[in-house]
Design a protein around this motif. Structure first.
Motif, PDB file in Angstrom:
ATOM      1  N   ALA A   1     -12.754  31.527  17.728  1.00 45.04           N
ATOM      2  CA  ALA A   1     -11.218  31.361  17.295  1.00 45.04           C
ATOM      3  C   ALA A   1     -10.771  30.147  17.621  1.00 45.04           C
ATOM      4  N   SER A   2      -9.412  29.865  16.982  1.00 45.44           N
ATOM      5  CA  SER A   2      -8.785  28.750  17.150  1.00 45.44           C
ATOM      6  C   SER A   2      -7.449  28.634  17.735  1.00 45.44           C
TER       7      SER A   2
ATOM      8  N   HIS B   1     -11.166  38.980  19.059  1.00 44.57           N
ATOM      9  CA  HIS B   1     -12.288  38.049  18.721  1.00 44.57           C
ATOM     10  C   HIS B   1     -13.454  38.222  19.517  1.00 44.57           C
TER      11      HIS B   1
ATOM     12  N   GLU C   1      -4.771  29.780  15.512  1.00 42.49           N
ATOM     13  CA  GLU C   1      -4.737  31.269  15.452  1.00 42.49           C
ATOM     14  C   GLU C   1      -4.214  32.126  16.635  1.00 42.49           C
TER      15      GLU C   1
ATOM     16  N   LYS D   1      -0.192  32.051  15.885  1.00 46.70           N
ATOM     17  CA  LYS D   1       0.179  33.127  15.293  1.00 46.70           C
ATOM     18  C   LYS D   1       0.107  34.333  15.844  1.00 46.70           C
TER      19      LYS D   1
END
Length: 481
Positions: free
Chosen positions: A438-439, A433, A442, A445
């Motif tokens: 980004a979160s 990233h 995310e 995962k």
């Protein structure tokens, strides 16, 4: 960001609490709740839809670059600004907003033509171009403005925005708001852009900012213009300007990256701490991958403010900052600066990792046994340590448990998935990233894919809940009692 009262985990001394207070609560459901995706801001909207700060940022365009030009007179505290913003329309725009706190706007041009403008609310500058802008069009906006800058607000950790130094100089710092106290911007972490600054000050004063330094331009009128440019995309709250009678130290890292540090009058004693920056960055690079910024250094103010801040490539340090704070703010150059949050609910991606970097430093440099430190902390922790979520903690709670519960959660994750997978995560996530956003969902995962196992229950227990994790998640792997 490192809060003054954020207790360094390596030297936590916690009051003993009763066994009853430490008793594990019933386990949470195994699956974390599905996050609600942020709404796409409508073209012309006065916010991007972050639920914590719904009016931050603006809809309808994506900024690619800021070129900020200011003149500042420390005696009168008056700033004159001329900022050019290059952006691309993400929808058809017959009007759009910029964020700007205070300061009187005298003129706005869009595409070289005069545009109408008005002010609404505390920080909205509403611009109506002479002709509508079609979706996909790149356009420039020039804003001329001036006045006496003021702090944006009193945030959770102290004053955000423009602040006056005891020397009579000034600096801009704050999270989540600081940039719009001195230049107009799309004030959201989601819209990163390059940044260039030309700052004109009376002779005897000098200027520090982000990125790479260019030679100053000395005028015959008793003023000098200083030039700085950050070629990496940067989010607005990570930009800064410092005007003072700085003492500069200039050198280079081993890879040639320029290192510029500045010390305000009275802060020269911080040179010993800053002298270890090359060592710190080399260590962090061994954990997180190659240093991702265009420049390095530090800005040492002689002010007793409530925080130090990871301004990109060149953190700002309060007068109380010490070596652990320097480690923390430079860890942010990967986690928080290069990879920025998608929404403020994701702030653990910044602060949990920068705080855990301090643990990693102590493990490598001080010989601290992290499992022992973790167990002492967990067994002596007051209830309040567990009573706060690490993801989606709610507006106003962003800068609380991420500093103490956060590094514990990451150490537990390390023991849950093993060093091999954890070390891969530390390097591969910021590489994946880099220069983007980004979160937290995310990240979950990504970790599960890297580890090759379902970690849903673990993430619920540590990051989605505000209760003490069950023992199976509190003491995984080598932490087991």
């Amino acid at each position: 960001m490192h809060h003054r009262t954020a207790v360094r985990a390596a030297c936590l001394t916690l009051a003993a609490v009763s066994l009853a207070a430490c008793t594990s609560r019933p386990s949470e459901p195994a699956k974390p709740p599905e996050p609600t995706p942020p709404a796409e801001a409508e073209p012309g909207a006065d916010g991007v839809g972050d639920p914590y700060y719904p009016e931050d940022g603006n809809g309808g365009y994506d900024v690619s670059g800021y070129h900020v030009s200011i003149s500042y007179e420390p005696k009168s505290r008056k700033l004159t600004g001329d900022t050019q913003i290059t952006a691309k329309a993400t929808g058809d725009l017959d009007r759009f907003n910029l964020d700007l706190n205070g300061l009187k706007v005298s003129a706005v041009d869009v595409g070289g033509k005069a545009a109408k403008f008005s002010r609404t609310g505390e920080h909205e500058l509403v611009i109506t171009p002479a002709s509508p802008i079609a979706e996909g069009t790149e356009f420039t906006t020039r804003v001329r403005y001036g006045g006496v800058p003021k702090a944006a607000e009193e945030g959770t950790l102290g004053v955000n925005g423009w602040q006056i130094a005891t020397s009579g100089g000034a600096f801009a710092a704050g999270e989540p708001h600081s940039a719009t106290s001195w230049y107009p911007a799309n004030d959201t972490p989601r819209d990163k852009a390059t940044f260039a600054l030309d700052a004109r000050v009376p002779d005897g004063w000098s200027v520090i900012s982000n990125g790479r330094e260019k030679p100053p331009t000395r005028g015959s009128d008793g003023w000098t213009t200083y030039h700085w440019a950050e070629p990496n995309r940067i989010t607005t709250y990570l930009t800064t300007v410092g005007i003072d009678k700085w003492t500069f130290d200039r050198s280079k890292l081993s890879d040639g990256t320029p290192l510029v540090s500045a010390y305000a009058p009275g802060a020269a004693d911080k040179r010993d701490v800053e002298s270890r920056l090359p060592e710190i960055l080399e260590f962090l690079a061994s954990k997180f991958g190659p240093y991702p910024q265009s420049a390095a250094g530090g800005i040492y103010i002689n002010e007793d403010i409530g925080f130090s801040l990871e301004t990109q490539g060149r953190p700002i340090y309060a007068s109380w900052a010490d070596l652990p704070v320097v480690v923390h703010e430079n860890a942010h150059q990967w986690y928080g600066d290069s990879v920025s949050v998608q929404s403020w609910a994701d702030i653990c991606l910044n602060e949990c990792f920068a705080s855990y970097a301090q643990w990693l430093w102590d493990e490598a440099k001080e010989g601290v046994i992290l499992d022992d430190q973790y167990r002492r902390t967990a067994e002596g922790a007051p209830d309040k340590l567990w009573h706060g979520k690490l993801f989606d903690m709610g507006a106003g709670n962003e800068f609380t448990r991420v500093y103490d519960k956060g590094p514990m959660a990451l150490h537990a994750l390390r023991r849950e998935i093993g060093d091999k997978a954890f070390n891969r995560v530390l390097k591969e996530w910021p590489a994946k990233h880099r220069d983007g956003n980004a979160s937290w969902p995310e990240f979950e995962k990504f970790v599960q894919g890297t580890a090759g196992k379902d970690l849903s229950a673990f993430f619920v227990a540590w990051f989605h809940s505000d209760t003490k994790p069950d023992d199976r998640f509190l003491y995984p792997g080598s932490l087991a009692r």
